[in-house]
Design an enzyme around this catalytic site. Sequence first.
Site, PDB file in Angstrom:
ATOM      1  N   GLU A  71       0.821  -1.222   0.000  1.00 50.02           N
ATOM      2  CA  GLU A  71       0.000   0.000   0.000  1.00 50.02           C
ATOM      3  C   GLU A  71       0.855   1.274   0.000  1.00 50.02           C
ATOM      4  O   GLU A  71       0.433   2.308  -0.520  1.00 50.02           O
ATOM      5  CB  GLU A  71      -0.880   0.014   1.257  1.00 50.02           C
ATOM      6  N   ASP A  72       2.045   1.202   0.601  1.00 46.46           N
ATOM      7  CA  ASP A  72       2.847   2.421   0.721  1.00 46.46           C
ATOM      8  C   ASP A  72       3.426   2.896  -0.606  1.00 46.46           C
ATOM      9  O   ASP A  72       3.911   4.022  -0.705  1.00 46.46           O
ATOM     10  CB  ASP A  72       3.993   2.191   1.720  1.00 46.46           C
ATOM     11  N   ARG A 136       7.111   9.966   7.444  1.00 49.12           N
ATOM     12  CA  ARG A 136       7.296   9.426   6.088  1.00 49.12           C
ATOM     13  C   ARG A 136       6.813  10.353   4.967  1.00 49.12           C
ATOM     14  O   ARG A 136       7.244  10.229   3.834  1.00 49.12           O
ATOM     15  CB  ARG A 136       6.551   8.100   5.969  1.00 49.12           C
ATOM     16  N   HIS A 166       1.636   5.987  10.401  1.00 52.59           N
ATOM     17  CA  HIS A 166       0.947   6.552   9.234  1.00 52.59           C
ATOM     18  C   HIS A 166      -0.420   7.103   9.632  1.00 52.59           C
ATOM     19  O   HIS A 166      -1.009   6.679  10.629  1.00 52.59           O
ATOM     20  CB  HIS A 166       0.700   5.460   8.186  1.00 52.59           C
ATOM     21  N   CYS A 253      -2.341  -2.153   4.748  1.00 50.38           N
ATOM     22  CA  CYS A 253      -0.986  -2.059   4.179  1.00 50.38           C
ATOM     23  C   CYS A 253      -0.675  -3.133   3.151  1.00 50.38           C
ATOM     24  O   CYS A 253       0.216  -2.964   2.329  1.00 50.38           O
ATOM     25  CB  CYS A 253       0.064  -2.195   5.284  1.00 50.38           C
TER      26      CYS A 253
END
Length: 266
Positions: A71-72, A136, A166, A253
């Site tokens: 997902e990131d 991030r 996150h 994620c």
Amino acid sequence: MHDYSVTKVAITREVSPALADCELTHLTRVPIDVDAARAQHRAYEQALADAGYTIERLSCGADMPDAVFVEDIAVVFDELAIITRPGAESRRSETPTVAAVLERYRPLHFVCAPATLDGGDVLSVGKRVFVGVSRRTNAEAVAQMRRILAPHGYTVREVAVRGCLHLKSAVTALADDLLLLNEEWAPPAAFSEFDLVSVHPNEPSAANALRLDDRIIFPMAFPGTAARLGQRGLRVVGVDASELAKAEGAVTCCSLLIHDSQRRDR
Ligand code: GLY
């Protein structure tokens, strides 16, 4: 006459043999059983398959410890996909393979330096996009996302994140008008137009839920919060994500979800 068929694809990435060397920001490193993590990941994929998704699983070697958290690396919208520039330098080599598969589904846009962006910091609810500024993700990424998405009618709002990795560690969508929130980690005022469900006080890490059309995929580790979702009439499908949680990952994620409608003439 015509009707529509919807194709649902979940892009996932296998668990790296080096998962135990993952990035950690808020957790203390503890041993991770990679075989158990793989078994949990397969069960998670099965839960997506049971909901009608075709799984496209990317491979992963020992050089990408965190790549299961796919997902990131991208954010998928109906009109386009954004390939991120992950905030952890160790994760930037994950992007080319994800871009190669996503370009089959969407026109791609790329976040560029000096922006850093993790997909875990992006919460989309319809045309509203919330971007967490975290360790991030930076404000330049918010500005770039706004430029990419504004022509398609999206509003992009910046949200401060504190105490967690996150934005989606702190808040996720349960429905178009309902969010699940840990208000210690993201300010409720940022989401004032939504109805909010708070995580159970004993379960601060429980705000990450994966919303599908007719069900919520949710970690079994948080029964108090799961009960709150059930009280809202939501269908909760529990998965064991305990080994991946040691690597600071959660249920959103581990996939990138793509929905495509195709018109069929009758
Ligand atoms: N271990 C998940 C991440 O830090 O990206």
